[in-house]
Design an enzyme around this catalytic site. Sequence first.
Site, PDB file in Angstrom:
ATOM      1  CE  LYS A 134      -3.498   2.351   2.725  1.00  8.07           C
ATOM      2  NZ  LYS A 134      -4.325   2.375   3.929  1.00  8.07           N
ATOM      3  CD  GLU A 169       9.406  -5.909   7.069  1.00  9.65           C
ATOM      4  OE1 GLU A 169       9.112  -4.807   6.532  1.00  9.65           O
ATOM      5  OE2 GLU A 169       9.237  -6.147   8.279  1.00  9.65           O
ATOM      6  N   GLY A 173      -4.646  -1.730   5.253  1.00 13.63           N
ATOM      7  CA  GLY A 173      -3.856  -2.871   4.785  1.00 13.63           C
ATOM      8  C   GLY A 173      -4.496  -4.206   5.139  1.00 13.63           C
ATOM      9  NE  ARG A 174      -6.053  -3.370  11.280  1.00 10.54           N
ATOM     10  CZ  ARG A 174      -5.368  -2.233  11.329  1.00 10.54           C
ATOM     11  NH1 ARG A 174      -4.221  -2.119  10.681  1.00 10.54           N
ATOM     12  NH2 ARG A 174      -5.814  -1.204  12.023  1.00 10.54           N
ATOM     13  CD  GLU A 205      -1.198  -3.950  11.637  1.00 11.65           C
ATOM     14  OE1 GLU A 205      -0.056  -4.430  11.668  1.00 11.65           O
ATOM     15  OE2 GLU A 205      -1.783  -3.679  10.575  1.00 11.65           O
ATOM     16  CG  HIS A 262      -2.895 -34.838  18.633  1.00 11.73           C
ATOM     17  ND1 HIS A 262      -3.101 -36.012  19.306  1.00 11.73           N
ATOM     18  CD2 HIS A 262      -3.913 -34.735  17.726  1.00 11.73           C
ATOM     19  CE1 HIS A 262      -4.173 -36.624  18.810  1.00 11.73           C
ATOM     20  NE2 HIS A 262      -4.683 -35.861  17.855  1.00 11.73           N
ATOM     21  CE  LYS A 310       5.997  -0.703   9.640  1.00 12.65           C
ATOM     22  NZ  LYS A 310       4.985  -0.150   8.770  1.00 12.65           N
TER      23      LYS A 310
HETATM   24  O1  F6P Z   1       2.760  -3.759   9.948  1.00  8.95           O
HETATM   25  C1  F6P Z   1       2.306  -2.481   9.645  1.00  8.95           C
HETATM   26  C2  F6P Z   1       1.711  -2.396   8.284  1.00  8.95           C
HETATM   27  O2  F6P Z   1       1.570  -1.058   8.002  1.00  8.95           O
HETATM   28  C3  F6P Z   1       0.394  -3.135   8.109  1.00  8.95           C
HETATM   29  O3  F6P Z   1      -0.683  -2.430   8.582  1.00  8.95           O
HETATM   30  C4  F6P Z   1       0.376  -3.361   6.655  1.00  8.95           C
HETATM   31  O4  F6P Z   1      -0.564  -4.322   6.268  1.00  8.95           O
HETATM   32  C5  F6P Z   1       1.804  -3.789   6.428  1.00  8.95           C
HETATM   33  O5  F6P Z   1       2.557  -2.962   7.287  1.00  8.95           O
HETATM   34  C6  F6P Z   1       2.299  -3.673   5.013  1.00  8.95           C
HETATM   35  O6  F6P Z   1       2.202  -2.371   4.551  1.00  8.95           O
HETATM   36  P1  F6P Z   1       2.332  -2.008   3.019  1.00  8.95           P
HETATM   37  O7  F6P Z   1       1.212  -2.669   2.293  1.00  8.95           O
HETATM   38  O8  F6P Z   1       2.248  -0.515   2.970  1.00  8.95           O
HETATM   39  O9  F6P Z   1       3.664  -2.507   2.535  1.00  8.95           O
END
Ligand code: F6P
Length: 523
Positions: free
Chosen positions: A200, A206, A261-262, A347, A378, A489
């Site tokens: 987003k 990452e 995002g979620r 979140e 289990h 972060k």
């Molecule tokens: O972990 C924080 C967050 O902002 C989430 O809310 C989001 O889904 C994720 O990082 C990934 O964000 P992006 O889609 O901006 O890479």
Amino acid sequence: MNPLTATPAWQALSDHSSSFKQEGFRCGDLFKEGNRFGDFSLRHEQLLLDYSKNFCTKGTFNLLLNLAEQTRVPEAIEAMFSGEEVNSTEGRAALHTALRTPAASNQFPEVVATLNRMTDFVHGIHSGEWRGCENDRITDVVNIGIGGSDLGPAMVTEALGAFASKHVNVHFVSNVDPSHLNLSLTNLNPATTLFIIASKSFRTLETHENANSARQWFLDAGHDKAQIAKHFIAISTNLEAAREFGIDAENLFPMWDWVGGRFSLWSAIGLSIALAIGMKNFQALLAGAHSMDLHFRSASLENNMPVLMALLTVWYTGFFDAHSTAVVPYSHPLKQLPQFLQQLYMESLGKRTTPEGKPISTNSGEVIWGTEGTNGQHSYFQLLHQGTEFIPVDFIAIAKPSIPEKTEQHKQLLANCLSQSLALMQGKHHPDNESRSSPGNRPSNTLLLAELTPYNLGSLLALYEHKVFVQSVIWGINAFDQFGVELGKELSRSLYGAFEDSEQRSGLDASSQGLMKQILEWS
Ligand code: F6P
């Protein structure tokens, strides 16, 4: 507004809760009166919620429904659907429901246009009209994203494996640990692989690192930058950053600020799902979610599935010291559901203040955890049955066998699911030795789906999204921001710099310094 605990409904619930804490209370005894299953179950299309194995009478629900009224849940539901700024801290609406509104009645032309573009794109890949830079068909798609840009698409793609298209294999890479990407690329051919950079913000560390590594892997195979366009596409609100990365403007799919995002698997972030199961099935997923949206918006509170489920959670966290909920899908394809729900819940609800920064007056945001049944039986079920923690459980079961010729084995699976909720409720007294007794009185819901289809899965996921929203309204928190994840972060950026810079390192706390020194020595 009054703090939650000062509402008359809360006070009444507090008094009422004592009857469930008395010596001799047995949840199973509640079944002696009336038609308990009929009174405490609710069906929406092919989704049945049995909430009879809970600490509740009709009186309990009268009080819980008063609580929902007094915390203005109906007004909040309407505010969310009508696009008000329910995400007040970020000054945004939360309109994920608009992503699944059918085209004919959708008031967002950009949503409809994006779905049309997705349809064309999926057709291009599946039909082989879209070719890689060496004129090969695309055989593998790698979604690079994290959090909401990974968990929902990965979970749905696995859950709906039975609907998988024969044309492509879809892989998901999220972790900044390079072994994740390495492992995923092991058997892939750069000439037949398409990468989706799903972010987003297009600023997530990452995703940025993995996207760069994937691009390098592609270039190292002897391709040049001009060929990237055939192998990299992106989904983002930050179109400029995506273009800078080298994504062709035509291969950029938009997202909007008003989709969290979620809550984004319904947007173009779901392109990996659509590539995996085909656009028709993706549309069915949206339709199932839309049907739950309609139910949530129009059903009375007492017949409203997300509202009832949310009220039970508020009841247990508020009055029974419940700190967590286990979600146990008795369906192997749904095994990633608990992880998806972890982000959705924690979140959204892992907050301790109102949007204005005032402390809320109760516990909020319980821990969500679980794995697929029967495997969980289990490992951690022992604690559910005999531990000191009080942990309500959501059991999820699918009536129709996933493999038609395996009906007997499927019955074993379902028998296990039903027997666990029964055992948790009934318990068993051992006259000689208490260590052998199971106390029982452990509540659970059972969600029964007729079949694991895209439509039914859409309804199930929307149910949980709305449940989370109702809890946030009652607790008085904003479900749609996530400022808590920012600090980690920021710190990771400065600690990253300290690996190279001894002066910066010496300014760190003793623990970070000690660990970093050892890492440098050992690496
Ligand atoms: O972990 C924080 C967050 O902002 C989430 O809310 C989001 O889904 C994720 O990082 C990934 O964000 P992006 O889609 O901006 O890479």
